[in-house]
Scaffold this active site. Structure first.
Site, PDB file in Angstrom:
ATOM      1  N   GLU A   1      -7.558  11.682   7.340  1.00 10.82           N
ATOM      2  CA  GLU A   1      -7.566  12.564   6.158  1.00 10.82           C
ATOM      3  C   GLU A   1      -8.681  13.568   6.805  1.00 10.82           C
ATOM      4  O   GLU A   1      -8.683  14.777   6.819  1.00 10.82           O
ATOM      5  CB  GLU A   1      -7.964  11.982   4.909  1.00 10.82           C
ATOM      6  CG  GLU A   1      -6.803  11.302   4.117  1.00 10.82           C
ATOM      7  CD  GLU A   1      -6.697   9.798   4.621  1.00 10.82           C
ATOM      8  OE1 GLU A   1      -7.475   9.442   5.483  1.00 10.82           O
ATOM      9  OE2 GLU A   1      -5.849   9.163   3.930  1.00 10.82           O
TER      10      GLU A   1
ATOM     11  N   ASP B   1       0.745  -1.160   0.011  1.00  5.66           N
ATOM     12  CA  ASP B   1      -0.044  -0.040   0.078  1.00  5.66           C
ATOM     13  C   ASP B   1       0.981   1.249  -0.012  1.00  5.66           C
ATOM     14  O   ASP B   1       1.993   1.188   0.516  1.00  5.66           O
ATOM     15  CB  ASP B   1      -0.716   0.052   1.236  1.00  5.66           C
ATOM     16  CG  ASP B   1      -2.011  -0.976   1.256  1.00  5.66           C
ATOM     17  OD1 ASP B   1      -2.368  -1.425   0.044  1.00  5.66           O
ATOM     18  OD2 ASP B   1      -2.522  -1.330   1.972  1.00  5.66           O
TER      19      ASP B   1
ATOM     20  N   ASP C   1     -10.378  -5.558   2.429  1.00  7.13           N
ATOM     21  CA  ASP C   1      -8.986  -6.204   1.823  1.00  7.13           C
ATOM     22  C   ASP C   1      -9.256  -7.645   2.065  1.00  7.13           C
ATOM     23  O   ASP C   1      -8.368  -8.528   1.462  1.00  7.13           O
ATOM     24  CB  ASP C   1      -7.684  -5.855   2.822  1.00  7.13           C
ATOM     25  CG  ASP C   1      -7.417  -4.356   2.333  1.00  7.13           C
ATOM     26  OD1 ASP C   1      -7.474  -4.166   1.165  1.00  7.13           O
ATOM     27  OD2 ASP C   1      -6.786  -3.654   3.182  1.00  7.13           O
TER      28      ASP C   1
HETATM   29  N1  LIG Z   1     -11.651  10.573   4.160  1.00  5.65           N
HETATM   30  C1  LIG Z   1     -11.518  11.040   2.845  1.00  5.65           C
HETATM   31  N2  LIG Z   1     -12.653  11.772   2.339  1.00  5.65           N
HETATM   32  C2  LIG Z   1     -12.537  11.918   0.854  1.00  5.65           C
HETATM   33  N3  LIG Z   1     -11.656  11.297   0.014  1.00  5.65           N
HETATM   34  C3  LIG Z   1     -10.676  10.772   0.661  1.00  5.65           C
HETATM   35  C4  LIG Z   1     -10.598  10.314   2.045  1.00  5.65           C
HETATM   36  N4  LIG Z   1      -9.592   9.725   2.170  1.00  5.65           N
HETATM   37  C5  LIG Z   1      -9.004   9.438   1.080  1.00  5.65           C
HETATM   38  N5  LIG Z   1      -9.604  10.273  -0.096  1.00  5.65           N
HETATM   39  C6  LIG Z   1      -9.567  10.229  -1.658  1.00  5.65           C
HETATM   40  O1  LIG Z   1      -9.733   8.978  -2.004  1.00  5.65           O
HETATM   41  C7  LIG Z   1      -8.749   8.331  -2.359  1.00  5.65           C
HETATM   42  C8  LIG Z   1      -8.611   6.943  -2.187  1.00  5.65           C
HETATM   43  O2  LIG Z   1      -8.481   6.577  -1.057  1.00  5.65           O
HETATM   44  P1  LIG Z   1      -8.008   5.132  -0.143  1.00  5.65           P
HETATM   45  O3  LIG Z   1      -8.004   5.395   1.125  1.00  5.65           O
HETATM   46  O4  LIG Z   1      -8.896   4.148  -1.061  1.00  5.65           O
HETATM   47  O5  LIG Z   1      -6.329   5.039  -0.748  1.00  5.65           O
HETATM   48  P2  LIG Z   1      -5.106   5.649  -0.457  1.00  5.65           P
HETATM   49  O6  LIG Z   1      -5.276   5.770   1.119  1.00  5.65           O
HETATM   50  O7  LIG Z   1      -5.011   6.781  -1.194  1.00  5.65           O
HETATM   51  O8  LIG Z   1      -4.222   4.559  -0.765  1.00  5.65           O
HETATM   52  P3  LIG Z   1      -3.789   3.302   0.081  1.00  5.65           P
HETATM   53  O9  LIG Z   1      -4.699   2.395  -1.002  1.00  5.65           O
HETATM   54  O10 LIG Z   1      -2.317   3.342  -0.231  1.00  5.65           O
HETATM   55  O11 LIG Z   1      -4.193   3.452   1.325  1.00  5.65           O
HETATM   56  C9  LIG Z   1      -7.570   9.109  -1.831  1.00  5.65           C
HETATM   57  O12 LIG Z   1      -6.527   9.163  -2.805  1.00  5.65           O
HETATM   58  C10 LIG Z   1      -8.053  10.528  -1.857  1.00  5.65           C
HETATM   59  O13 LIG Z   1      -8.007  11.211  -3.225  1.00  5.65           O
HETATM   60 MG   LIG Z   2      -6.653   4.808   2.617  1.00 10.58          MG
END
Ligand SMILES: Nc1ncnc2c1ncn2[C@@H]1O[C@H](COP(=O)(O)OP(=O)(O)OP(=O)(O)O)[C@@H](O)[C@H]1O
Ligand SMILES: [Mg+2]
Ligand SMILES: [K+]
Length: 720
Positions: A374, A333, A558
């Site tokens: 986030e 990840d 997952d």
């Molecule tokens: N809390 C949130 N609210 C809104 N959009 C979000 C939030 N967190 C992440 N995102 C958006 O959604 C996308 C996908 O997030 P996701 O958690 O699926 O993957 P990631 O955290 O970017 O990567 P990883 O798979 O390495 O954890 C992010 O890249 C971001 O643009």
């Molecule tokens: Mg994430």
């Protein structure tokens, strides 16, 4: 290509990477609870009773090579009783010792796990549980009945107050609390467990430190995580792995061939007038068959499992540990593994004509119910930059929160006002929010795309914020999320590349951010905008191409990928679905641990290979000792083979048998600790091991047998 083009789930080649600074540094070892690989004489002694118990033929048959030695021990003992010779007694004594030494290797390996089990048992104290009669979210009146924890069934809901032990494994469905998991992880820092998050998994036997939790039980009595862990470290559930079975079949075939050879020798020998005694024939057989690896094989496997336990990783099967050694593709990840993972909002960037405060407010209300790091960081930044407090009750009308999901990549809120109108706010991945806006007939200004692209190109994550109300729909601006690549990770990927392992970064983030981070971290490839389904598809694709795939994960979504992967490491903090699906659990919940797991697996395979080579090569010197001793009388020319210049025929046979037994004990520490291992290509490793364990294994017995002949044997009467 703009970020706003909804391109999904494609594997992109990583951009050309600059040559990395090679170097062995950066491979931090995990913390260890016990110094691994140490073998104290005390352990040999305390394992002796178990080693003797293992002499039972019923147990011995499972190890055919050593079973043959045991049968040889019986035959030579009978011969010694009937013909009463010192030679026969000495040989039979050393044959029995050979078997005991082999059992000792296994017993010592098992004993180390047993010590761990004792400390785990302490965590499994009999506790009671507060079983909730009927539990609804937000209900403050917890009607419950106290029952023994052993009567809990899956789906029961229990209340656990501060200071109490969690009575079973389960998922938190209400509350947030800090939990002390030291009983299981050995780690004293408390961890936070919360409902409806990827950190909702709790383990029976751990203690709630603050607040209270409502836990929905997932384990059956007697099959809790702790129960399984104890069975695991005790080796009770250990089964031979496919590789071990293949190797023992090879060793057994070799043994059968040598039995036939030795049986065939007697008629030929008597024809030549050099009829051999049973004792000599048995001695010859024992030196011919691969006793060293036969003795150490199971200890090597147990020790490999144990080395993972030292690193706080529980492998549910030996097969998983082996698979880790054969892994050729690692899925990692981005967030949390390659980067630090506490991705934070760093700036609000309003579009031209948008009031900065309005953007901050919209971002804040859309994050109020968003418990992700986030989401919380957005609320924090709004407070920091604009002094925005949480809105009071009713200020949001009748609010419905839309939680973040990896599928939608958005979160937000719908606010219904008294007059019946609705205001919707969304924040999320640029492409997703852009899609949401255009669907409702809005347009996304070029400025938004430009800002998002600039953030992504620098490795940041852009979140678009958009608002829809009675007047229309519009993008307000962009939130810049920042995350930092972990130092040292680049060197580790370089190590992996040297071992022939391909690293693929998987992220839900957009392709530009992914490309920037991929280049900075030095991974071989990346998959952007990946949903859990894409991850699963990627694993299947790799496996169809003949690759063995390893990954880590914690969320329920997952779970399918964890189950599909050859090595699926679930985080202990993860949901119980993830823990069920994987074949390993990392108690420290450190996704970077995967790199160590692969190293431990490799070391296991290398150790087994090295000691097999050693064992087979090792026997050659013994033929040189025994064959001339057997036939020098009939064929004086064979005396030329007695290159070691051994004292006498009988002394030669005894020395070879003593060496054959002693080498087993001498190699127990190496079998338990694993051979020294540096990341390098398979070809390099093979060359090095052939040199050390092949050439070394060839020479060592010549020296050893000569020394035994010079010292011990001379003092035993009747061998001269
Ligand atoms: N809390 C949130 N609210 C809104 N959009 C979000 C939030 N967190 C992440 N995102 C958006 O959604 C996308 C996908 O997030 P996701 O958690 O699926 O993957 P990631 O955290 O970017 O990567 P990883 O798979 O390495 O954890 C992010 O890249 C971001 O643009
Ligand atoms: Mg994430
Ligand atoms: K042997």
């Amino acid at each position: 290509m703009s970020l706003l083009s909804p391109k999904k789930g494609a594997v992109h080649d990583a951009p050309q990477l600059p040559p990395h600074a090679a170097g062995p540094g950066g491979r931090g070892g995990g913390h260890r609870r016990v110094a691994a690989g140490l073998l104290e004489p005390r352990m040999l002694l305390s394992s002796l009773p178990e080693a003797l118990r293992k002499l039972r033929p019923r147990t011995m048959v499972k190890n055919p090579v050593l079973f043959v030695v045991e049968v040889g021990g019986v035959l030579t003992t009978l011969s010694a009783v009937m013909h009463a010779s010192v030679f026969a007694w000495v040989i039979s004594g050393w044959l029995w010792l050979t078997v005991v030494f082999a059992n000792l290797a296994e017993a010592v390996a098992e004993g180390r796990g047993r010590a761990q089990a004792v400390s785990l048992r302490r965590a499994r104290t009999d506790t009671t549980a507060r079983l909730l009669k009927l539990w609804r979210p937000y209900q403050q009146d917890f009607h419950h009945e106290v029952i023994p924890a052993s009567e809990l069934r899956p789906l029961d809901c229990v209340l656990v107050e501060a200071g109490e032990i969690i009575p079973g494994d389960g998922d938190v469905i209400g509350g947030v609390a800090s939990v002390d998991e030291s009983a299981i992880t050995g780690e004293s820092a408390p961890v936070i467990r919360a409902a409806a998050s990827d950190h909702s998994g709790v383990t029976g036997g751990t203690r709630v430190l603050s607040d209270r939790l409502v836990v929905r039980i997932t384990s059956r009595p007697g099959q809790t995580f702790l129960d399984r862990m104890i069975a695991l470290v005790e080796g009770a559930t250990r089964q031979k792995t496919p590789n071990e079975i293949a190797l023992s079949m090879l060793l057994t075939s070799l043994t059968i061939i040598f039995v036939m050879v030795v049986v065939a020798i007697q008629p030929m020998a008597s024809y030549a007038g050099a009829e051999q005694s049973t004792v000599v024939l048995v001695a010859l057989l024992v030196t011919l068959i691969p006793t060293t690896i036969g003795a150490l094989l199971s200890a090597i496997g147990i020790a490999g499992m144990d080395r993972l336990v030292q690193r706080n990783v529980l492998a549910m099967s030996g097969r998983a540990v082996e698979a880790a050694g054969d892994v050729s593709t690692l899925l990692l990840d981005k967030t949390g593994t390659i980067t630090f993972g506490n991705r934070r909002a760093a700036a609000f960037l309003p579009l031209p004509g948008v009031d900065p405060l309005q953007l901050a407010q919209a971002a804040q209300v859309s994050s109020l119910a968003d418990e992700t790091p986030e989401g919380r960081s957005v609320v924090r930044l709004a407070k920091q930059e604009y002094g925005l407090d949480l809105p009071s009750e009713g200020a949001l009308g009748q609010a419905t929160f839309v939680p973040f999901s990896a599928q939608t990549r958005m979160s937000g809120v719908d606010m219904r006002w008294q007059d019946g109108t609705v205001t919707r706010v969304r924040k999320g991945a640029a492409a997703s929010v852009a899609g949401w806006v255009t669907q409702s007939g809005g347009t996304v200004p070029d400025d938004a795309a430009r800002t998002a692209d600039a953030i992504a190109a620098a490795g940041g994550t852009p979140l678009l914020v958009a608002l829809e109300d009675a007047y229309g729909i519009a993008v307000l601006g962009v939130v810049h999320l920042k995350d930092v690549v972990k130092p040292g990770i680049r060197e580790r990927f370089a190590d992996l590349r040297r071992m022939g392992i391909r690293t693929v970064m998987v992220t839900g983030d957009n392709p530009r951010t992914a490309a920037a981070i991929a280049a900075e971290a030095g991974v071989d490839d990346f998959l952007a905008e990946a949903t859990p389904e894409d991850k699963l598809a990627l694993i299947r694709r790799e496996q169809e191409g003949g690759q063995l795939v390893a990954m880590t994960g914690d969320g329920t979504n997952d779970a399918p990928a964890l189950a599909q992967a050859d090595v699926g490491v679930a985080m202990n903090t993860g949901t119980s679905a993830a823990k069920e699906a994987g074949n390993m659990v990392d108690l420290d919940s450190n996704p970077t641990k995967l790199l160590e797991i692969v190293e431990v697996g490799k070391q296991l395979l290398i150790t087994r290979g090295a000691l097999t080579t050693f064992s087979i090569v090792n026997d050659v010197a013994k033929y040189f000792a025994i064959i001339p001793a057997m036939f020098a009388g009939a064929y004086p020319g064979l005396a030329a083979l007695n290159i070691m210049g051994l004292h006498s025929a009988r002394s030669a046979v005894v020395s070879a048998i003593i060496f054959n037994a002693v080498i087993i004990v001498a190699l127990i520490p190496l079998a338990l600790r694993g051979v020294r291992y540096t990341p390098s290509s398979a070809a390099d490793l093979l060359r090095r091991n052939l040199l050390v364990y092949g050439a070394g294994g060839l020479v060592l017995p010549f020296v050893g047998i000569k020394l035994i002949d010079l010292t011990v044997v001379q003092f035993i009467p009747g061998l001269g």
